[in-house]
Structures are given as C-alpha cells and as structure tokens.
Write a protein that holds these residues in place. Structure first.
Motif, PDB file in Angstrom:
ATOM      1  N   GLU A  65       5.519  -1.021   8.292  1.00  0.00           N
ATOM      2  CA  GLU A  65       5.425   0.311   7.937  1.00  0.00           C
ATOM      3  C   GLU A  65       6.011   1.114   7.735  1.00  0.00           C
TER       4      GLU A  65
ATOM      5  N   SER B 224      -8.126   2.128   2.333  1.00  0.00           N
ATOM      6  CA  SER B 224      -8.245   2.141   3.772  1.00  0.00           C
ATOM      7  C   SER B 224      -9.499   3.075   4.576  1.00  0.00           C
TER       8      SER B 224
ATOM      9  N   TRP C  88       0.743  -1.395   0.243  1.00  0.00           N
ATOM     10  CA  TRP C  88       0.198   0.190   0.254  1.00  0.00           C
ATOM     11  C   TRP C  88       1.079   1.460   0.032  1.00  0.00           C
TER      12      TRP C  88
ATOM     13  N   HIS D 182      -8.801   5.347   7.192  1.00  0.00           N
ATOM     14  CA  HIS D 182      -8.278   6.225   7.370  1.00  0.00           C
ATOM     15  C   HIS D 182      -7.968   7.431   6.829  1.00  0.00           C
TER      16      HIS D 182
ATOM     17  N   ARG E  54       0.592   2.357  18.929  1.00  0.00           N
ATOM     18  CA  ARG E  54       0.038   3.447  18.510  1.00  0.00           C
ATOM     19  C   ARG E  54      -0.479   3.414  16.641  1.00  0.00           C
ATOM     20  N   TYR E  55      -0.455   2.329  16.323  1.00  0.00           N
ATOM     21  CA  TYR E  55      -0.163   1.855  14.401  1.00  0.00           C
ATOM     22  C   TYR E  55      -2.391   1.559  13.950  1.00  0.00           C
ATOM     23  N   LEU E  56      -2.955   2.495  13.308  1.00  0.00           N
ATOM     24  CA  LEU E  56      -3.853   2.546  13.370  1.00  0.00           C
ATOM     25  C   LEU E  56      -4.333   1.505  11.558  1.00  0.00           C
TER      26      LEU E  56
ATOM     27  N   ASP F  45       2.729   0.442   3.001  1.00  0.00           N
ATOM     28  CA  ASP F  45       2.267  -0.766   4.259  1.00  0.00           C
ATOM     29  C   ASP F  45       2.969  -1.997   3.199  1.00  0.00           C
TER      30      ASP F  45
ATOM     31  N   TYR G 246      -0.229  11.568   2.554  1.00  0.00           N
ATOM     32  CA  TYR G 246      -1.352  12.112   3.522  1.00  0.00           C
ATOM     33  C   TYR G 246      -0.767  13.623   3.002  1.00  0.00           C
TER      34      TYR G 246
ATOM     35  N   GLY H 238      -2.045   6.921  15.342  1.00  0.00           N
ATOM     36  CA  GLY H 238      -0.929   6.683  14.692  1.00  0.00           C
ATOM     37  C   GLY H 238       0.526   7.144  14.398  1.00  0.00           C
ATOM     38  N   ILE H 239       0.729   6.093  13.712  1.00  0.00           N
ATOM     39  CA  ILE H 239       2.275   5.910  13.127  1.00  0.00           C
ATOM     40  C   ILE H 239       1.940   7.688  12.206  1.00  0.00           C
ATOM     41  N   CYS H 240       0.626   7.335  11.050  1.00  0.00           N
ATOM     42  CA  CYS H 240       1.393   8.751  10.971  1.00  0.00           C
ATOM     43  C   CYS H 240       1.015   9.963  11.512  1.00  0.00           C
TER      44      CYS H 240
ATOM     45  N   ASP I 116       3.334   7.747   3.015  1.00  0.00           N
ATOM     46  CA  ASP I 116       2.751   6.086   3.772  1.00  0.00           C
ATOM     47  C   ASP I 116       2.659   4.699   3.333  1.00  0.00           C
TER      48      ASP I 116
ATOM     49  N   CYS J 236      -5.330  -0.827   8.815  1.00  0.00           N
ATOM     50  CA  CYS J 236      -5.514  -0.340   7.452  1.00  0.00           C
ATOM     51  C   CYS J 236      -6.361  -1.857   6.785  1.00  0.00           C
TER      52      CYS J 236
ATOM     53  N   ILE K 234      -6.327  11.732   9.592  1.00  0.00           N
ATOM     54  CA  ILE K 234      -6.367  10.633  10.851  1.00  0.00           C
ATOM     55  C   ILE K 234      -5.376  12.443  11.332  1.00  0.00           C
TER      56      ILE K 234
HETATM   57  N1  SME Z   1      -1.472   2.894   9.336  1.00  0.00           N
HETATM   58  C1  SME Z   1      -1.323   4.425   9.273  1.00  0.00           C
HETATM   59  C2  SME Z   1      -2.537   4.327   9.815  1.00  0.00           C
HETATM   60  C3  SME Z   1      -3.345   4.794   7.687  1.00  0.00           C
HETATM   61  S1  SME Z   1      -2.664   3.182   6.936  1.00  0.00           S
HETATM   62  O1  SME Z   1      -2.310   2.314   6.842  1.00  0.00           O
HETATM   63  C4  SME Z   1      -3.294   3.837   5.634  1.00  0.00           C
HETATM   64  C5  SME Z   1      -1.044   4.722  11.141  1.00  0.00           C
HETATM   65  O2  SME Z   1      -0.943   3.590  12.095  1.00  0.00           O
HETATM   66  O3  SME Z   1      -0.778   6.285  11.289  1.00  0.00           O
END
Ligand code: SME
Length: 170
Positions: free
Chosen positions: A123, A80, A59, A82, A112-114, A141, A63, A90-92, A139, A116, A85
């Motif tokens: 990531e 996604s 992916w 997300h 922290r991971y969101l 993945d 952003y 998130g990691i972002c 970003d 997807c 954000i």
């Molecule tokens: N994993 C990211 C969110 C974006 S998705 O991977 C597309 C995060 O933890 O911020």
C-alpha cells in the motif's frame, strides 16, 4: 540503478519490484486535473486515470479529512469496509497524522494495517496538503508485494499537490 523518470522512450521500473509506470501518465493526469470542472471532478479523473494507468494499482481511492476522521471519496476497486477512518487508525490515519507519504511493502506485517481486501499485499498513502494542513490523501493498494517505490512517490506527490489546488476552489 534507477532510470530517469522522463527519459525519452522508456517507462520507469520500480527498483523494488516489476512495476512499470508509463512515462506520460503524470502529464496526462495533470492535464485531466487541470481541465476538470471542479475539485470533485478532478478527484474522480485522477482516481480513474491512476487505476487505469498502472496495472499494479488494484485499488485507488481518495479519503478526505472531516474533523478527526478520513471519509472515503471517489474510489475504484472492490468496495472497502473502511469508509470512515479515525485519524488514530490504519496506515491512512498514520499518513494523515504524520503528513508524510507512507509505503508499506507487506501490509500483513504492519500492525497498523486495516484490511480492505485479502488480496492486498502492499500500500501507498500520499497526503493531500494545502500548506501544512492535510486535506485528505490518495490511498492505493496493490495485490503485488512491495509494489510501490520512488517512481510512485514521484508520480503521486505532484498529483496530490494539484488536487489540493483544485479542492481549494470547491
Ligand atoms: N488499508 C488502509 C485502509 C483503507 S483500505 O485499504 C481501502 C489502512 O490501513 O488505513
């Protein structure tokens, strides 16, 4: 031992796992960004070439910072959830807040991971900076554990810098 990135006749193998980055990819992405008609087209070109160019990248998206939120721009891969954000999430959000590249070898071990996609294992998030200002981020993945290392940083940080220049024109 790591091999030099642009050593003639070689790809670059990440020390962390079995991922090879084509040695010409950075120059091809640079050329495409340079020749794109505007910043938006440059972002789309970069996303497409990175996704196509590195099989481990499952992916790839960009952003853009809008106030206190990161808003999803061009991407390739599964949709996604997300699309916006907040900087604190998130990691972002962490990469944008720290203005530093973040590599996570095992996303499921990072609070922290969101998520997807459930297939995602690792990531990398690379801020797109203009001076000290964060404009957005690349970003990426991977479905492979620990897919990202110094070769990815060496590829993606200059791409982010080039994108920042083109985005300044829009
Ligand atoms: N994993 C990211 C969110 C974006 S998705 O991977 C597309 C995060 O933890 O911020």
């Amino acid at each position: 031992m790591r091999r030099a990135k642009f050593e003639v006749g070689s790809g670059v193998r990440s020390a962390e796992c079995d991922v090879t980055i084509d040695r010409d990819l950075e120059s091809r992405v640079r050329e495409a960004i340079d020749q794109a008609s505007n910043g938006a087209a440059a972002m789309e070109q970069a996303v497409g070439m990175l996704k196509e160019g590195v099989p481990a990248y499952s992916w790839v998206g960009i952003y853009l910072l809008d106030g206190e939120e990161l808003v999803l721009g061009p991407f390739l891969g599964k949709p996604s959830p997300h699309t916006r954000i907040p900087l604190g999430q998130g990691i972002c959000g962490a990469a944008a807040t720290s203005a530093q590249t973040i590599i996570v070898d095992d996303v499921n071990a990072d609070p922290r991971y969101l998520a997807c996609s459930i297939e995602t294992q690792s990531e990398i998030v690379v801020p797109i900076m203009r001076g000290l200002d964060v404009l957005g981020e690349i970003d990426i993945d991977s479905d492979q554990r620990a897919a990202f290392g110094q070769p990815d940083r060496t590829l993606l940080e200059p791409v982010a810098a080039m994108l920042a220049e083109r985005m300044a024109e829009d």
